[in-house]
Design a protein around this motif. Structure first.
Motif, PDB file in Angstrom:
ATOM      1  N   GLY A   2       0.814  -1.205   0.000  1.00 59.82           N
ATOM      2  CA  GLY A   2       0.000   0.000   0.000  1.00 59.82           C
ATOM      3  C   GLY A   2       0.849   1.257   0.000  1.00 59.82           C
ATOM      4  O   GLY A   2       1.926   1.307  -0.617  1.00 59.82           O
ATOM      5  N   LEU A   3       0.401   2.276   0.718  1.00 65.55           N
ATOM      6  CA  LEU A   3       1.092   3.561   0.766  1.00 65.55           C
ATOM      7  C   LEU A   3       2.170   3.530   1.839  1.00 65.55           C
ATOM      8  O   LEU A   3       1.933   3.070   2.961  1.00 65.55           O
ATOM      9  CB  LEU A   3       0.090   4.670   1.056  1.00 65.55           C
ATOM     10  CG  LEU A   3       0.551   6.112   0.818  1.00 65.55           C
ATOM     11  CD1 LEU A   3       0.778   6.361  -0.661  1.00 65.55           C
ATOM     12  CD2 LEU A   3      -0.470   7.091   1.366  1.00 65.55           C
ATOM     13  N   ALA A   4       3.366   4.005   1.509  1.00 68.35           N
ATOM     14  CA  ALA A   4       4.480   4.032   2.456  1.00 68.35           C
ATOM     15  C   ALA A   4       5.289   5.297   2.228  1.00 68.35           C
ATOM     16  O   ALA A   4       5.215   5.927   1.165  1.00 68.35           O
ATOM     17  CB  ALA A   4       5.365   2.802   2.281  1.00 68.35           C
ATOM     18  N   LEU A   5       6.050   5.702   3.243  1.00 71.54           N
ATOM     19  CA  LEU A   5       6.916   6.870   3.101  1.00 71.54           C
ATOM     20  C   LEU A   5       8.075   6.536   2.167  1.00 71.54           C
ATOM     21  O   LEU A   5       8.581   5.415   2.155  1.00 71.54           O
ATOM     22  CB  LEU A   5       7.452   7.302   4.464  1.00 71.54           C
ATOM     23  CG  LEU A   5       6.428   7.804   5.481  1.00 71.54           C
ATOM     24  CD1 LEU A   5       7.125   8.198   6.773  1.00 71.54           C
ATOM     25  CD2 LEU A   5       5.633   8.989   4.939  1.00 71.54           C
ATOM     26  N   SER A   6       8.509   7.515   1.404  1.00 76.10           N
ATOM     27  CA  SER A   6       9.642   7.333   0.500  1.00 76.10           C
ATOM     28  C   SER A   6      10.926   7.797   1.178  1.00 76.10           C
ATOM     29  O   SER A   6      10.906   8.399   2.252  1.00 76.10           O
ATOM     30  CB  SER A   6       9.417   8.132  -0.787  1.00 76.10           C
ATOM     31  OG  SER A   6       9.426   9.527  -0.513  1.00 76.10           O
ATOM     32  N   ARG A   7      12.045   7.513   0.536  1.00 77.56           N
ATOM     33  CA  ARG A   7      13.337   7.961   1.070  1.00 77.56           C
ATOM     34  C   ARG A   7      13.417   9.483   1.119  1.00 77.56           C
ATOM     35  O   ARG A   7      14.112  10.056   1.951  1.00 77.56           O
ATOM     36  CB  ARG A   7      14.477   7.409   0.216  1.00 77.56           C
ATOM     37  CG  ARG A   7      14.599   5.884   0.264  1.00 77.56           C
ATOM     38  CD  ARG A   7      15.783   5.414  -0.573  1.00 77.56           C
ATOM     39  NE  ARG A   7      15.885   3.963  -0.574  1.00 77.56           N
ATOM     40  CZ  ARG A   7      16.526   3.262   0.355  1.00 77.56           C
ATOM     41  NH1 ARG A   7      17.111   3.891   1.357  1.00 77.56           N
ATOM     42  NH2 ARG A   7      16.578   1.953   0.286  1.00 77.56           N
ATOM     43  N   ALA A   8      12.692  10.131   0.213  1.00 74.27           N
ATOM     44  CA  ALA A   8      12.721  11.605   0.184  1.00 74.27           C
ATOM     45  C   ALA A   8      12.162  12.193   1.470  1.00 74.27           C
ATOM     46  O   ALA A   8      12.517  13.323   1.838  1.00 74.27           O
ATOM     47  CB  ALA A   8      11.949  12.119  -1.021  1.00 74.27           C
ATOM     48  N   TYR A   9      11.288  11.448   2.156  1.00 72.79           N
ATOM     49  CA  TYR A   9      10.719  11.996   3.388  1.00 72.79           C
ATOM     50  C   TYR A   9      11.785  12.190   4.458  1.00 72.79           C
ATOM     51  O   TYR A   9      11.699  13.141   5.248  1.00 72.79           O
ATOM     52  CB  TYR A   9       9.607  11.093   3.926  1.00 72.79           C
ATOM     53  CG  TYR A   9       9.030  11.628   5.224  1.00 72.79           C
ATOM     54  CD1 TYR A   9       8.145  12.705   5.214  1.00 72.79           C
ATOM     55  CD2 TYR A   9       9.434  11.128   6.458  1.00 72.79           C
ATOM     56  CE1 TYR A   9       7.652  13.239   6.388  1.00 72.79           C
ATOM     57  CE2 TYR A   9       8.942  11.648   7.642  1.00 72.79           C
ATOM     58  CZ  TYR A   9       8.057  12.709   7.605  1.00 72.79           C
ATOM     59  OH  TYR A   9       7.586  13.248   8.777  1.00 72.79           O
ATOM     60  N   GLU A  69      14.841  13.127   4.083  1.00 73.25           N
ATOM     61  CA  GLU A  69      15.505  14.409   3.810  1.00 73.25           C
ATOM     62  C   GLU A  69      14.592  15.569   4.197  1.00 73.25           C
ATOM     63  O   GLU A  69      15.048  16.570   4.750  1.00 73.25           O
ATOM     64  CB  GLU A  69      15.877  14.496   2.333  1.00 73.25           C
ATOM     65  CG  GLU A  69      16.856  13.410   1.866  1.00 73.25           C
ATOM     66  CD  GLU A  69      17.160  13.535   0.390  1.00 73.25           C
ATOM     67  OE1 GLU A  69      16.758  14.558  -0.213  1.00 73.25           O
ATOM     68  OE2 GLU A  69      17.789  12.617  -0.164  1.00 73.25           O
ATOM     69  N   PHE A  70      13.313  15.425   3.880  1.00 71.96           N
ATOM     70  CA  PHE A  70      12.352  16.466   4.241  1.00 71.96           C
ATOM     71  C   PHE A  70      12.283  16.640   5.756  1.00 71.96           C
ATOM     72  O   PHE A  70      12.286  17.764   6.269  1.00 71.96           O
ATOM     73  CB  PHE A  70      10.974  16.101   3.687  1.00 71.96           C
ATOM     74  CG  PHE A  70       9.859  16.982   4.154  1.00 71.96           C
ATOM     75  CD1 PHE A  70       9.621  18.202   3.548  1.00 71.96           C
ATOM     76  CD2 PHE A  70       9.042  16.602   5.214  1.00 71.96           C
ATOM     77  CE1 PHE A  70       8.592  19.027   3.980  1.00 71.96           C
ATOM     78  CE2 PHE A  70       8.011  17.411   5.657  1.00 71.96           C
ATOM     79  CZ  PHE A  70       7.787  18.628   5.031  1.00 71.96           C
ATOM     80  N   ALA A  71      12.230  15.537   6.498  1.00 73.59           N
ATOM     81  CA  ALA A  71      12.111  15.599   7.955  1.00 73.59           C
ATOM     82  C   ALA A  71      13.343  16.219   8.590  1.00 73.59           C
ATOM     83  O   ALA A  71      13.255  16.835   9.657  1.00 73.59           O
ATOM     84  CB  ALA A  71      11.874  14.196   8.522  1.00 73.59           C
ATOM     85  N   GLN A 123      11.009  23.302   5.064  1.00 73.55           N
ATOM     86  CA  GLN A 123       9.894  22.377   4.907  1.00 73.55           C
ATOM     87  C   GLN A 123       8.653  23.110   4.402  1.00 73.55           C
ATOM     88  O   GLN A 123       7.956  22.634   3.499  1.00 73.55           O
ATOM     89  CB  GLN A 123       9.582  21.688   6.238  1.00 73.55           C
ATOM     90  CG  GLN A 123      10.624  20.697   6.701  1.00 73.55           C
ATOM     91  CD  GLN A 123      10.240  20.062   8.030  1.00 73.55           C
ATOM     92  OE1 GLN A 123       9.393  20.584   8.764  1.00 73.55           O
ATOM     93  NE2 GLN A 123      10.861  18.944   8.349  1.00 73.55           N
ATOM     94  N   LEU A 124       8.379  24.266   4.981  1.00 69.58           N
ATOM     95  CA  LEU A 124       7.201  25.034   4.575  1.00 69.58           C
ATOM     96  C   LEU A 124       7.298  25.453   3.115  1.00 69.58           C
ATOM     97  O   LEU A 124       6.328  25.336   2.358  1.00 69.58           O
ATOM     98  CB  LEU A 124       7.045  26.265   5.466  1.00 69.58           C
ATOM     99  CG  LEU A 124       5.878  27.194   5.114  1.00 69.58           C
ATOM    100  CD1 LEU A 124       4.545  26.455   5.216  1.00 69.58           C
ATOM    101  CD2 LEU A 124       5.870  28.429   6.012  1.00 69.58           C
ATOM    102  N   LEU A 125       8.464  25.931   2.692  1.00 68.62           N
ATOM    103  CA  LEU A 125       8.629  26.353   1.301  1.00 68.62           C
ATOM    104  C   LEU A 125       8.462  25.178   0.351  1.00 68.62           C
ATOM    105  O   LEU A 125       7.878  25.322  -0.736  1.00 68.62           O
ATOM    106  CB  LEU A 125       9.999  27.006   1.109  1.00 68.62           C
ATOM    107  CG  LEU A 125      10.195  28.356   1.809  1.00 68.62           C
ATOM    108  CD1 LEU A 125      11.626  28.841   1.646  1.00 68.62           C
ATOM    109  CD2 LEU A 125       9.219  29.394   1.268  1.00 68.62           C
ATOM    110  N   ASP A 126       8.965  24.013   0.728  1.00 61.70           N
ATOM    111  CA  ASP A 126       8.781  22.818  -0.101  1.00 61.70           C
ATOM    112  C   ASP A 126       7.309  22.452  -0.208  1.00 61.70           C
ATOM    113  O   ASP A 126       6.820  22.110  -1.289  1.00 61.70           O
ATOM    114  CB  ASP A 126       9.570  21.634   0.480  1.00 61.70           C
ATOM    115  CG  ASP A 126      11.067  21.759   0.252  1.00 61.70           C
ATOM    116  OD1 ASP A 126      11.455  22.588  -0.593  1.00 61.70           O
ATOM    117  OD2 ASP A 126      11.836  21.046   0.911  1.00 61.70           O
ATOM    118  N   ILE A 127       6.610  22.507   0.916  1.00 63.67           N
ATOM    119  CA  ILE A 127       5.193  22.152   0.923  1.00 63.67           C
ATOM    120  C   ILE A 127       4.384  23.147   0.097  1.00 63.67           C
ATOM    121  O   ILE A 127       3.472  22.764  -0.652  1.00 63.67           O
ATOM    122  CB  ILE A 127       4.670  22.085   2.372  1.00 63.67           C
ATOM    123  CG1 ILE A 127       5.228  20.860   3.082  1.00 63.67           C
ATOM    124  CG2 ILE A 127       3.153  22.060   2.407  1.00 63.67           C
ATOM    125  CD1 ILE A 127       4.798  19.548   2.470  1.00 63.67           C
TER     126      ILE A 127
END
Length: 692
Positions: free
Chosen positions: A340-347, A349-351, A358-362
């Motif tokens: 199903g749905l899972a976090l990616s490796r990119a998360y 880096e985001f965290a 983070q806000l600018l990316d979002i």
């Protein structure tokens, strides 16, 4: 196309670059090398339609009026049709914008606009132009018509003669003088026909013909012309001349947007709080997703039941969870796996990024997000599932978000606010094409965009924030400064209290968040982030491989002032003292035999070491492998073991016949047609100038 190419050759590099920046589809690879190639691309109906999405209502109205007048009209003639003075500033601004987009351009003593008939086949509810109708007539008919108009008939080819005839009909005074000579009944019929809205022939009319109008007198004088379908139609130029007192619509003044004063400091404070809460919600939802599989529907998307489970588990409201999931997926921070749905490796880096980044990316993700999760429910929708994206909706929402923010920033001075009620009408004036594409969903989408922009700190108390205004100007440095002012740097320390709670005033860093989430239970993730230590949370940390000394050291290191409450120290030591008094060891199966010597032999057999055998009793061995693997290993070692079921009965092993899969898996059908690459407008402009 030749006249447009000639106009393009007169433009400077700056003007060409601006044109190509607005008409980006004209820069698709391979880039045009000459102005003739560029002219061909700009005159494509799809390209002209895309350019119309950049026009306001009055600019579109001027474009339609220009299409009605056809080629060669003058500003005076256009102003008369629109009912404004020739020097009207609003008309001049609209003409300037249309010219900048190469939708019209100077030609001879007027402007070229005949090509606009591809966008407006029936501008102002008028029929086809005289040129379109006369092209089917033979030379004898055209010469006879020229004699009626007292025009020379020799020395003209067919195309030149049609141009001359159309030019004669395009002068209203010529048509009115000719119609004044008509019998009274014909005059009345022509006046009525000029006011009748024109439209494309229906299927019945094409198949069986149409009664049309029987006006021999008018037909002999070119006031009505038989079309290719056998229907007598009034040329557009004639209808315009006979519409006495007719003025085309022209609305240069936009609908007013009511405003109210608002304290700028209050708005910025509210924006900071909203942005902080949104990031906290994203973190909480991501934590829930990482804690276990999130199944997706077989028909696509995330079901409402699973959404509510995530909302409850993460401690967020359903709408916050919906927005968070959409943002995570649209930003590539999640991916679809077998479960199903899972976090990616990119998360990860985001965290680890600072809250401002983070806000600018979002925000960047939100601007092109293919969903509007906070829009009011669509009464016609089959389901309220999440992650059910549509390409057409993505394009529409991308345009509407940018248009909404830019419009609010333009119409609202700092210190003034509005509400979304009157915003849809202003957006419909600002971009009629986008509003028409949204159709009945316009108000729903605007409401959703309004709510989402408030959650992200782009709007607050109904006004555009400093972050929003800096993003619209393209000032990346200013945007980052404003984001940092809204969301200060993350905190690396935590306040530990005697009641076993941990409080972080601000946004915790990724390392601090990971430590607290692994040793305590989260209680609040908005405003002040709080956790509570408990025997269960400490035991979980020990289960994860931490030692009591390590826990004490790591928590003391992040404690404000290095102050470790005695209650927390007692808790860790107490759980550590009781931890591991009962040990649970995995075992795949047991080997039982009354022959203790045989079991000893098996235990010491080198080829069976992979089973990790352990003696539990003189007549019992435990194997770490499954029953099937253990039986196979013993048989390979020369033994003849027998398998038993859980109830002690013999396990009967019947060999299964293998068959080929009757439905082989389909090959992966990836995107074989990637989106075409757009070239830099300045580079294309330099190439065009070098080749002209």
């Amino acid at each position: 196309m030749q006249s447009l190419a000639a106009h393009l050759r007169t433009l400077t590099q700056e003007q060409l670059t601006s044109l190509l920046a607005n008409r980006r589809d004209a820069t698709v690879e391979p880039a045009p090398k000459t102005v003739d190639q560029l002219a061909g691309r700009l005159l494509q109906p799809s390209s002209m339609a895309a350019a119309c999405a950049l026009l306001t209502l009055p600019q579109l109205q001027v474009g339609e009026a220009a299409a009605a007048l056809g080629g060669g009209w003058t500003t005076a003639r256009l102003a008369t049709l629109l009912g404004v003075p020739e020097g009207d500033a609003n008309l001049a601004a609209a003409l300037r914008r249309l010219t900048e987009l190469a939708l019209i351009w100077p030609y001879a003593d007027g402007f070229a606009a005949a090509h606009l008939s591809q966008l407006w086949p029936h501008p102002l509810d008028l029929g086809p132009g005289a040129a379109e109708l006369l092209v089917a007539r033979n030379m004898n008919e055209l010469r006879r018509l020229a004699k009626v108009y007292a025009m020379p008939v020799t020395g003209y080819g067919k195309d030149e003669l049609i141009v001359a005839l159309v030019g004669w009909l395009a002068r209203p005074e010529n048509v009115r003088r000719l119609v004044a000579q008509a019998p009274a009944d014909v005059h009345a019929q022509l006046a009525a026909l000029a006011l009748r809205p024109a439209g494309p022939l229906n299927v019945r009319g094409i198949m069986f013909g149409s009664a049309g109008v029987a006006l021999p007198w008018a037909a002999e004088r070119g006031l009505v012309v038989r079309s290719a379908w056998g229907v007598e139609e009034m040329p557009r130029e004639v209808a315009l001349a006979l519409r006495k007192g007719y003025v085309a619509a022209f609305d240069p003044q936009p609908p007013t947007v009511p405003t109210a004063p608002v304290e700028a400091k209050d708005a910025e404070r509210e924006a900071a709080a909203a942005a902080s809460q949104t990031l906290a919600a994203i973190t909480a939802v991501a934590g829930t997703i990482s804690g276990g599989p999130v199944p997706l529907l077989k028909t696509g998307g995330l079901g409402v039941r699973e959404l509510r489970r995530i909302a409850k588990s993460s401690g967020q409201k359903e709408d916050c969870s919906r927005l968070s999931i959409e943002l995570l997926a649209a930003g590539g921070l999640t991916e679809v796996s077998d479960t199903g749905l899972a976090l990616s490796r990119a998360y990860d880096e985001f965290a680890a990024a600072e809250p401002a980044d983070q806000l600018l990316d979002i925000v960047d993700t939100w601007l092109t997000m293919p969903a509007c999760p906070l829009a009011p429910a669509d009464s016609t929708a089959v389901s309220a599932r999440v992650l059910y994206w549509d390409e057409g909706e993505e394009i529409l929402l991308t345009g509407l978000r940018a248009l909404t923010l830019r419009t609010l920033a333009d119409v609202l001075p700092e210190g003034h606010a509005t509400d979304p009620g009157a915003l849809a009408d202003r957006l419909a004036w600002q971009s009629p094409v986008l509003a028409d594409q949204a159709d009945e969903d316009l108000h729903r989408y605007v409401t959703g965009i309004w709510r989402e922009a408030h959650r992200l700190g782009l709007l607050a108390h109904g006004t555009a924030t400093r972050l929003c205004r800096s993003l619209l100007t393209g000032d990346a440095d200013a945007s980052r400064r404003h984001a940092q002012a809204m969301l200060p740097r993350s905190r690396d320390t935590v306040l530990l209290q005697n009641d076993l709670t941990a409080v972080v005033t601000g946004t915790p860093s990724a390392n601090l968040l990971a430590l607290l989430d692994s040793t305590a239970m989260p209680e609040s993730r908005s405003g002040a982030w709080t956790w509570r230590f408990s025997p269960a949370s400490i035991r979980s940390a020990l289960d994860a491989g931490s030692t009591p000394a390590d826990l004490l050291a790591r928590i003391t290191e992040v404690a404000e002032g290095g102050r470790m409450p005695q209650t927390l120290t007692y808790l860790i030591n107490d759980v550590a003292r009781r931890y591991g008094r009962v040990q649970v060891r995995p075992a795949g199966c047991c080997l039982c035999s009354d022959d203790e010597t045989l079991l000893t032999e098996i235990l010491n057999t080198r080829s069976l070491q992979a089973l990790h055998l352990v003696r539990l009793a003189p007549t019992v061995l435990a194997s770490a492998k499954s029953q099937a693997e253990t039986l196979a290993a013993l048989r390979d070692a020369g033994h003849a073991p027998a398998g038993l079921r859980l109830d002690g009965s013999p396990a009967i092993e019947i060999p299964q016949r293998r068959r080929a899969d009757s439905s082989p898996a389909e090959p992966d059908s990836g995107d074989m047609f990637p989106l075409p690459r757009l070239n830099d407008p300045a580079d294309v402009a330099r190439t065009l100038l070098g080749n002209r």
